[in-house]
Design a protein around this motif. Sequence first.
Motif, short mmCIF file in Angstrom:
data_model
loop_
_atom_site.label_atom_id
_atom_site.label_comp_id
_atom_site.label_asym_id
_atom_site.label_seq_id
_atom_site.Cartn_x
_atom_site.Cartn_y
_atom_site.Cartn_z
N THR A 1 0.39 -1.37 -0.18
CA THR A 1 -0.50 0.09 0.04
C THR A 1 0.69 1.10 -0.35
OG1 THR A 1 -0.37 -0.40 2.66
CG2 THR A 1 -1.98 -1.26 1.17
N ASP A 2 2.24 1.10 0.49
CA ASP A 2 3.11 2.46 0.65
C ASP A 2 3.36 3.09 -0.66
OD1 ASP A 2 2.74 2.38 3.21
OD2 ASP A 2 4.80 1.18 4.05
N ARG A 3 3.26 1.79 -2.06
CA ARG A 3 3.89 1.53 -2.97
C ARG A 3 3.06 2.71 -4.36
NH1 ARG A 3 5.55 -3.18 -2.60
NH2 ARG A 3 7.74 -3.91 -2.69
N SER A 4 3.35 3.59 -4.77
CA SER A 4 2.33 4.52 -5.18
C SER A 4 1.99 3.35 -6.39
CB SER A 4 2.46 5.73 -6.58
OG SER A 4 3.84 5.38 -6.85
N GLN A 5 0.83 3.87 -7.03
CA GLN A 5 -0.20 3.00 -8.39
C GLN A 5 0.82 3.53 -9.44
OE1 GLN A 5 -4.60 2.23 -7.67
NE2 GLN A 5 -4.35 4.40 -7.64
N ALA A 6 1.53 4.30 -9.48
CA ALA A 6 2.16 4.70 -10.49
C ALA A 6 3.44 3.23 -10.58
CB ALA A 6 2.89 5.90 -10.72
N HIS A 7 4.03 3.13 -9.01
CA HIS A 7 5.02 2.28 -9.08
C HIS A 7 4.45 0.73 -9.64
CE1 HIS A 7 8.86 0.10 -6.95
NE2 HIS A 7 8.00 -0.15 -7.02
N TRP A 8 3.33 0.43 -9.45
CA TRP A 8 2.98 -0.65 -9.35
C TRP A 8 3.14 -1.35 -10.64
CZ3 TRP A 8 -0.79 -4.03 -6.98
CH2 TRP A 8 -1.36 -3.98 -5.41
N VAL A 9 2.42 0.01 -12.38
CA VAL A 9 2.00 0.34 -13.23
C VAL A 9 3.88 -0.18 -14.02
CG1 VAL A 9 1.56 0.95 -15.35
CG2 VAL A 9 -0.11 0.96 -13.48
N GLN A 10 4.49 0.73 -13.25
CA GLN A 10 6.12 1.10 -14.48
C GLN A 10 6.46 -0.91 -13.56
OE1 GLN A 10 7.42 2.88 -16.05
NE2 GLN A 10 8.96 2.19 -16.50
N ALA A 11 6.52 -1.33 -12.70
CA ALA A 11 7.19 -2.79 -12.43
C ALA A 11 6.23 -3.42 -12.97
CB ALA A 11 7.30 -2.88 -10.48
N PHE A 12 5.54 -3.65 -13.07
CA PHE A 12 4.45 -4.19 -14.33
C PHE A 12 4.77 -4.43 -15.75
CE2 PHE A 12 0.83 -4.91 -17.29
CZ PHE A 12 0.94 -6.47 -16.83
N LEU A 13 4.75 -3.38 -15.79
CA LEU A 13 5.94 -3.59 -17.61
C LEU A 13 6.75 -3.72 -17.65
CD1 LEU A 13 3.60 0.58 -18.39
CD2 LEU A 13 3.18 -1.84 -18.63
N GLU A 14 8.19 -3.26 -16.80
CA GLU A 14 9.58 -3.56 -16.97
C GLU A 14 9.65 -5.22 -16.73
OE1 GLU A 14 10.99 -1.70 -13.37
OE2 GLU A 14 11.21 0.33 -14.76
N ALA A 15 8.80 -6.11 -15.99
CA ALA A 15 8.65 -7.58 -16.05
C ALA A 15 8.41 -8.37 -17.37
CB ALA A 15 7.87 -8.22 -14.57
N GLN A 16 6.66 -7.50 -17.75
CA GLN A 16 6.20 -7.81 -18.80
C GLN A 16 7.64 -7.57 -20.23
OE1 GLN A 16 2.80 -8.45 -20.77
NE2 GLN A 16 2.73 -9.28 -18.87
#
Length: 316
Positions: free
Chosen positions: A6-21
């Motif tokens: 929850t501490d991670r921003s939603q933008a961080h979630w998206v960025q991390a996901f895209l980098e993994a993809q």
Amino acid sequence: MTQAATDRSQAHWVQAFLEAQAAELDAATNTQLAYGRDLLQFADWLDRRGLHFATATQEHVESYLIDCEAEGLSRATRARRLSAIKQLYRFAFEEGWRGDNPAIRIKGPGRSKSLPKTLSVEEVDRLLAAARDHGRQPTRNRCLMEILYATGMRVSELVELPVSAARGDPRMLLVRGKGGKERMVPLSGDARAALADWLAERDRAEEVARAQGTPASRHLFPAMGKAGHLTRQGFYRLIKDIAVAAGVSPSKVTPHTIRHAFATHLLAGGADLRSIQTMLGHADVATTEIYTHVLEDRLRDLVLEHHPLGKAAPKA
């Protein structure tokens, strides 16, 4: 769910996901951009309600999809957005950011089963003929059209072709497709002749430009823009102009309808689905199977129009 999630921003979630993809699945740039846009739209919806990727429930995701439908978004767009959300939560589960996937049980709206539009052989012949003397660069325009119809490649694959792929009068072209995957596509005799003519003209023009201090281009179809090659938008406009010159309705003609024509005409000529799948660069043969339905519809219309039993019986 961890506090760190929850501490991670939603933008961080998206960025991390895209980098993994990008790293693990070698996802194409356009695919990543689409996922990013879709997930940021969902993030904005959650944020307006005081929610977060880490706290959203199945009911929240369902409510978001209902709002998308209310906005008038197409079934295809809604299905794509749900797919992006599901994949984000699968990634979050694997990373330990969530203990569940709130979207996993949600069934999407499904995609419409509309058949791809295509062109007749006669219409394609008219387009190819019109391209031979169209515009300021007719040799290039003929080459573009001949290669597109001979190979069925995607427009981005066509305009981004490196000139190195075309050297030596090749019988086959090496194409880099979605996700960087490479495949070989055969060239017809007409396409090879058009390619040879264009290479000769292109090389003469480049020799003059080089003498004036302009560096050589690595692209088969160079242009002055930032990309260094003819853009998809530029080719789209060109193909519409060629359609007008050919007397074919511009509304019927796009780079993609010529790709569909390539596949449909091959199938009608007896080619097998697996071969067409390979040439089109489809990951799944199920994607290619839609052309069997196109052909079935065309054959049905042919029978209804020309077979005596297909015509309405005369009135007594």
